[in-house]
Design an enzyme around this catalytic site. Structure first.
Site, mmCIF file in Angstrom:
data_model
loop_
_atom_site.group_PDB
_atom_site.id
_atom_site.type_symbol
_atom_site.label_atom_id
_atom_site.label_comp_id
_atom_site.label_asym_id
_atom_site.label_seq_id
_atom_site.Cartn_x
_atom_site.Cartn_y
_atom_site.Cartn_z
ATOM 1 N N ASP A 46 0.842 -1.199 0.000
ATOM 2 C CA ASP A 46 0.000 0.000 0.000
ATOM 3 C C ASP A 46 0.877 1.250 0.000
ATOM 4 O O ASP A 46 1.569 1.535 0.979
ATOM 5 C CB ASP A 46 -0.884 0.013 1.258
ATOM 6 C CG ASP A 46 -1.840 1.198 1.278
ATOM 7 O OD1 ASP A 46 -2.968 1.049 0.771
ATOM 8 O OD2 ASP A 46 -1.454 2.269 1.777
ATOM 9 N N TYR A 51 3.128 9.737 -0.473
ATOM 10 C CA TYR A 51 4.197 9.151 0.349
ATOM 11 C C TYR A 51 5.575 9.389 -0.269
ATOM 12 O O TYR A 51 6.594 9.080 0.350
ATOM 13 C CB TYR A 51 3.993 7.636 0.554
ATOM 14 C CG TYR A 51 2.698 7.230 1.227
ATOM 15 C CD1 TYR A 51 1.875 8.160 1.852
ATOM 16 C CD2 TYR A 51 2.292 5.904 1.244
ATOM 17 C CE1 TYR A 51 0.673 7.781 2.448
ATOM 18 C CE2 TYR A 51 1.102 5.512 1.847
ATOM 19 C CZ TYR A 51 0.292 6.463 2.442
ATOM 20 O OH TYR A 51 -0.890 6.079 3.032
ATOM 21 N N LYS A 76 -2.703 5.868 -4.440
ATOM 22 C CA LYS A 76 -3.825 6.787 -4.160
ATOM 23 C C LYS A 76 -3.596 8.140 -4.819
ATOM 24 O O LYS A 76 -2.446 8.589 -4.910
ATOM 25 C CB LYS A 76 -3.963 7.008 -2.639
ATOM 26 C CG LYS A 76 -3.878 5.738 -1.812
ATOM 27 C CD LYS A 76 -4.073 5.968 -0.322
ATOM 28 C CE LYS A 76 -3.726 4.717 0.468
ATOM 29 N NZ LYS A 76 -2.313 4.593 0.836
ATOM 30 N N HIS A 109 -7.455 9.450 -1.870
ATOM 31 C CA HIS A 109 -6.803 9.431 -0.557
ATOM 32 C C HIS A 109 -7.686 10.062 0.538
ATOM 33 O O HIS A 109 -7.811 9.519 1.637
ATOM 34 C CB HIS A 109 -5.459 10.161 -0.663
ATOM 35 C CG HIS A 109 -4.441 9.709 0.323
ATOM 36 N ND1 HIS A 109 -3.105 9.614 0.032
ATOM 37 C CD2 HIS A 109 -4.547 9.343 1.622
ATOM 38 C CE1 HIS A 109 -2.448 9.187 1.103
ATOM 39 N NE2 HIS A 109 -3.299 9.021 2.083
#
Ligand code: NDP
Length: 271
Positions: A46, A51, A76, A109
């Protein structure tokens, strides 16, 4: 090696019930961390564009040598990219960074209701799904009112809603809503994100009883309630520990002790 069960999404896709989250793993460290997870048996990773480690994550997946179709990859679309065209662009960038030609699951997200673009954003996800570049699509951090809007405006029911969920914030109402609508509940910060949950004496007692760690006891609690979990660790021993949870079970007393830990205190700020 542990055999991770799968859940069936509402579009028929099989998804491992336990995966590996990479939030806060620096891009440069992601290849080794992702490889360690894959070597330990995880087959679901994930990540998210926010990120900043899609590139490293993709390198880890490629370097593992595991066939692509045996790894379930989620990413996402970030808040700044909401809107139809910008979501399509953001998705292409994510694919390029990951070095993949499809993802298994693409999520919004956060709903960002203040922008009021999540319906358009979801329409873009539907197009990506129809084109086969995301096998499944879903949302994250959506509340009832956001799911209601999608139910009116969208053609595809989200396969997943990824929400903050752990013993201190158990989200019973949301889980029931998801079950009613055929949406899988995926728990983010399943271990409480390093903020003291694993120091709980009540959890330590349950863990001792089974000869397991607190993290393992918490992850069993999630699995036995049917949640999908994506614990993160950058430590190879903990990575292995967190997937070694398929040979013991919590009993009714343990589950009741976990239920009593509810604080109804969300830690993630709504966006
Ligand atoms: P987790 O609940 O997975 O906890 C991670 C923390 O627990 C880290 O500090 C880790 O430290 C520690 N830890 C992991 N395993 C153990 C263990 N066995 N024993 C003791 N400590 C342990 O937190 P996250 O917030 O990272 O959530 C997991 C994933 O959920 C994220 O990586 C991300 O993929 C997703 N997420 C999604 C969000 C969303 O908005 N959709 C928001 C937040 C997270 P160490 O690394 O040192 O082992």
């Amino acid at each position: 090696m542990s055999k991770v069960p799968t859940v069936t999404l509402n579009d028929g896709t099989e998804m491992p019930q336990l995966g590996f989250g990479v939030w806060q793993v620096p891009d440069g460290e992601a290849p080794a961390v992702v490889m360690a997870a894959l070597e330990s048996g995880y087959r679901k990773i994930d990540t998210a564009s926010a990120y900043y480690n899609e590139m490293g994550t993709g390198k880890g997946i490629a370097a593992s040598g595991i066939p692509r179709d045996q790894i379930f990859v989620t990413t996402k679309v970030w808040n700044a990219d909401h809107g139809y065209d910008s979501t399509l662009r953001a998705f292409d960038e994510s694919l390029e960074k990951l070095g993949l030609d499809y993802v298994d699951l693409y999520l919004i997200h956060w709903p960002v209701p203040v922008k009021d673009q999540y319906v358009e954003t979801y329409k873009a996800l539907e197009r990506i799904h129809a084109g086969g570049q995301a096998r499944s699509i879903g949302v994250s951090n959506f509340l009832r009112e956001h799911l209601d809007r999608l139910a009116e405006a969208a053609n595809v029911v989200p396969a997943v809603n990824q929400i903050e969920l752990h013993p201190r914030h158990q989200r019973a109402e949301e889980r029931a809503l998801h079950a009613e609508r055929g949406i899988i509940t995926e728990a983010w910060s399943p271990l409480g994100s390093g903020r003291g949950l694993l120091d709980s004496p009540a959890i330590a007692q349950i863990a001792r009883k089974h000869g397991r760690s607190c993290a393992q006891a918490v992850l069993r609690w999630h699995l036995q309630l049917g949640h999908v979990v994506i614990p993160k660790s950058a430590d190879p021993e903990r990575i292995a520990e967190n997937i070694d949870i398929f040979d013991f079970a919590l009993d009714e007393d343990d589950m009741a002790a976990f239920a009593a830990l509810e604080e109804a205190k969300p830690w993630g700020k709504p966006k």
